[in-house]
Structure formats: structure tokens, C-alpha cells
Design a protein around this motif. Sequence first.
Motif, PDB file in Angstrom:
ATOM      1  N   PRO A  28      65.509  44.502  54.798  1.00 60.96           N
ATOM      2  CA  PRO A  28      65.036  45.197  54.288  1.00 60.96           C
ATOM      3  C   PRO A  28      63.057  45.625  53.722  1.00 60.96           C
ATOM      4  N   TYR A  29      62.613  44.404  52.920  1.00 60.84           N
ATOM      5  CA  TYR A  29      61.253  44.234  52.487  1.00 60.84           C
ATOM      6  C   TYR A  29      60.300  44.389  53.515  1.00 60.84           C
ATOM      7  N   ASN A  30      61.424  43.879  54.776  1.00 57.19           N
ATOM      8  CA  ASN A  30      59.903  44.248  55.386  1.00 57.19           C
ATOM      9  C   ASN A  30      59.683  45.440  55.708  1.00 57.19           C
ATOM     10  N   VAL A  31      60.956  46.323  55.975  1.00 59.28           N
ATOM     11  CA  VAL A  31      61.608  48.043  56.331  1.00 59.28           C
ATOM     12  C   VAL A  31      60.449  48.895  55.656  1.00 59.28           C
ATOM     13  N   ILE A  32      60.346  48.229  54.177  1.00 57.87           N
ATOM     14  CA  ILE A  32      59.922  48.906  53.120  1.00 57.87           C
ATOM     15  C   ILE A  32      58.300  48.612  53.425  1.00 57.87           C
ATOM     16  N   GLY A  33      57.957  47.698  53.660  1.00 59.00           N
ATOM     17  CA  GLY A  33      56.509  47.045  53.691  1.00 59.00           C
ATOM     18  C   GLY A  33      55.770  47.672  54.800  1.00 59.00           C
ATOM     19  N   LEU A  34      56.582  47.727  55.370  1.00 60.21           N
ATOM     20  CA  LEU A  34      55.964  48.762  57.755  1.00 60.21           C
ATOM     21  C   LEU A  34      55.947  50.274  57.355  1.00 60.21           C
ATOM     22  N   ILE A  35      57.112  50.639  56.294  1.00 58.48           N
ATOM     23  CA  ILE A  35      56.922  52.125  56.082  1.00 58.48           C
ATOM     24  C   ILE A  35      55.547  52.466  55.171  1.00 58.48           C
ATOM     25  N   PHE A  36      55.508  51.191  54.002  1.00 62.49           N
ATOM     26  CA  PHE A  36      54.401  52.050  53.235  1.00 62.49           C
ATOM     27  C   PHE A  36      52.975  51.799  54.103  1.00 62.49           C
ATOM     28  N   HIS A  37      52.944  50.782  54.878  1.00 60.02           N
ATOM     29  CA  HIS A  37      51.426  50.399  55.926  1.00 60.02           C
ATOM     30  C   HIS A  37      51.421  50.899  57.043  1.00 60.02           C
ATOM     31  N   THR A  38      52.457  51.995  57.674  1.00 61.80           N
ATOM     32  CA  THR A  38      52.793  53.044  57.910  1.00 61.80           C
ATOM     33  C   THR A  38      51.863  54.756  57.357  1.00 61.80           C
ATOM     34  N   GLU A  73      49.666  40.427  56.330  1.00 63.51           N
ATOM     35  CA  GLU A  73      50.294  39.495  55.345  1.00 63.51           C
ATOM     36  C   GLU A  73      50.811  40.143  54.086  1.00 63.51           C
ATOM     37  N   LEU A  74      50.493  41.243  54.302  1.00 61.21           N
ATOM     38  CA  LEU A  74      50.698  42.094  52.633  1.00 61.21           C
ATOM     39  C   LEU A  74      52.320  42.466  53.270  1.00 61.21           C
ATOM     40  N   VAL A  75      52.782  42.830  54.447  1.00 53.61           N
ATOM     41  CA  VAL A  75      53.852  43.828  55.184  1.00 53.61           C
ATOM     42  C   VAL A  75      54.827  42.569  55.189  1.00 53.61           C
ATOM     43  N   MET A  76      54.930  41.502  55.466  1.00 52.56           N
ATOM     44  CA  MET A  76      55.502  40.696  56.145  1.00 52.56           C
ATOM     45  C   MET A  76      56.265  39.795  55.061  1.00 52.56           C
ATOM     46  N   TRP A  77      55.046  38.975  54.136  1.00 54.88           N
ATOM     47  CA  TRP A  77      56.213  38.630  52.853  1.00 54.88           C
ATOM     48  C   TRP A  77      56.521  39.356  52.025  1.00 54.88           C
ATOM     49  N   PRO A  78      57.686  38.921  51.677  1.00 56.08           N
ATOM     50  CA  PRO A  78      58.433  39.996  50.709  1.00 56.08           C
ATOM     51  C   PRO A  78      58.008  39.829  49.017  1.00 56.08           C
ATOM     52  N   ILE A  80      54.742  40.018  48.210  1.00 50.63           N
ATOM     53  CA  ILE A  80      53.961  41.108  48.030  1.00 50.63           C
ATOM     54  C   ILE A  80      53.863  41.608  48.880  1.00 50.63           C
ATOM     55  N   ASN A  81      54.485  42.130  49.130  1.00 49.24           N
ATOM     56  CA  ASN A  81      54.677  43.500  50.173  1.00 49.24           C
ATOM     57  C   ASN A  81      54.561  44.411  49.461  1.00 49.24           C
ATOM     58  N   LEU A  82      55.080  44.596  47.850  1.00 50.36           N
ATOM     59  CA  LEU A  82      54.455  45.414  47.029  1.00 50.36           C
ATOM     60  C   LEU A  82      53.469  46.051  46.926  1.00 50.36           C
ATOM     61  N   ASN A  83      52.586  45.114  47.425  1.00 48.56           N
ATOM     62  CA  ASN A  83      50.859  45.779  47.023  1.00 48.56           C
ATOM     63  C   ASN A  83      50.191  46.506  48.033  1.00 48.56           C
ATOM     64  N   THR A  84      50.953  46.857  49.028  1.00 45.99           N
ATOM     65  CA  THR A  84      51.047  48.112  49.616  1.00 45.99           C
ATOM     66  C   THR A  84      51.081  49.394  49.084  1.00 45.99           C
ATOM     67  N   ILE A  85      51.933  48.947  48.571  1.00 49.94           N
ATOM     68  CA  ILE A  85      52.238  50.724  47.154  1.00 49.94           C
ATOM     69  C   ILE A  85      50.996  50.853  46.337  1.00 49.94           C
ATOM     70  N   SER A  86      50.048  49.578  45.937  1.00 46.51           N
ATOM     71  CA  SER A  86      48.733  50.080  45.283  1.00 46.51           C
ATOM     72  C   SER A  86      48.156  50.739  46.051  1.00 46.51           C
ATOM     73  N   LEU A  87      48.159  50.321  47.341  1.00 49.56           N
ATOM     74  CA  LEU A  87      47.211  50.724  47.939  1.00 49.56           C
ATOM     75  C   LEU A  87      47.118  52.034  48.692  1.00 49.56           C
ATOM     76  N   SER A  88      48.148  52.420  48.657  1.00 47.93           N
ATOM     77  CA  SER A  88      48.883  53.958  49.168  1.00 47.93           C
ATOM     78  C   SER A  88      48.861  54.757  47.464  1.00 47.93           C
ATOM     79  N   PHE A  89      48.630  53.984  46.668  1.00 50.08           N
ATOM     80  CA  PHE A  89      48.155  54.973  45.722  1.00 50.08           C
ATOM     81  C   PHE A  89      46.886  55.545  45.846  1.00 50.08           C
ATOM     82  N   SER A  90      45.778  53.771  45.757  1.00 48.28           N
ATOM     83  CA  SER A  90      44.882  54.419  45.997  1.00 48.28           C
ATOM     84  C   SER A  90      43.989  55.485  47.133  1.00 48.28           C
TER      85      SER A  90
END
Length: 168
Positions: A28-38, A73-78, A80-90
Motif C-alpha cells: 500500500p505504501y508503494n501504491v500511494i507513492g506511485l499515485i502521488f508520483h503520477t 527512491e522517494l516512491v519505493m521506500w515506504p 520516505i514516500n510521503l515526501n512526494t506529498i510535499s512535492l505535490s504541495f510545492s
Amino acid sequence: FNGMVHFVPVSMSLSFGLFNIFGLNPIPYNVIGLIFHTINGFLIYLIGHKIFKLKTYSILAVILFFSNSAGSELVMWPVINLNTISLSFSLLAMYILISSYIKDGFLKIKKSIYISILFLLAVFSVEYSAGLVFIIPVAGFLMDRKNKGISKLTQIWPFYLTVIAYLI
């Protein structure tokens, strides 16, 4: 201070909530990371399209983003994958900034407040988003077509107040 090194309440809340839901299951962490990466790739496309006005350059920017090893690295490491959310806000903050200046030639106060809120969400997710303190004023200065000189920087005064409050 009590030994706390990072003040990232958005990431900590999300991490705690997701851990309570998913536990140690990495899928689930990887799926969430991939969703935010997309989502971030789509935001990069939108920003590129606003700036370049050509789909080809926007698609090239997205290809570079998706093929960069740092993204994996951001997406696949459970952890730290929430860092992609910070990028989304930015990226959302930058999209609002760029699209406002391109559309109107200036930034309305309401949109400057949105940018300030997105800045806070980004830095409360991961501190590296603090680079927006410099990026947003420089982008605003370069894109402002209506004002001259230092008055170009006055349109984002709510952002400056937010930065001061964050630093305090």
C-alpha cells in the motif's frame, strides 16, 4: 525543544495514520507513492505547458521527471514516500503562481494566500520545501509584467508574512 529534530506534523500525522491502517505491508505504501508520483508528473506537465506553450516540451519534462532515479527512491521506500506529498504541495503552489501571472499578468491576493497555505503544507511535510522561500519570490519577480522594480515583490506579501510566521 525536547529532542525533536524535525517539525513535520503533516508527514507525521499521515505516517502514523497509514501505519495504523497498513502496518508493515509495503505494497500500500508503494501504491500511494506511485499515485502521488503520477500526480506530480501531471502537475509538471501542467506547469511546463503554461511556461513553454508546447506539449512536446511539457512531455519531455515529464519523461525526465519519471525517468530520474531520485523519484524511484522517494516512491519505493515506504519510510520516505510521503515526501512526494510535499512535492505535490510545492508544485501546486508553483502552478497557481505561474498560471496567475501568465493569465492576468499579476497575482491576486486570494491566490497569494493559497500559495502561502500550500507553502505551509509543503514545509510541514518535509523541510526541504523551505527552498520555496526563495523560489516563489524569484518566480513572481520574473513573471510580473505589470509592475516595475521592487514593486514586483509586493504582490506576494501574504507569502512573506507566512514565511516570517514559519521562521518564528
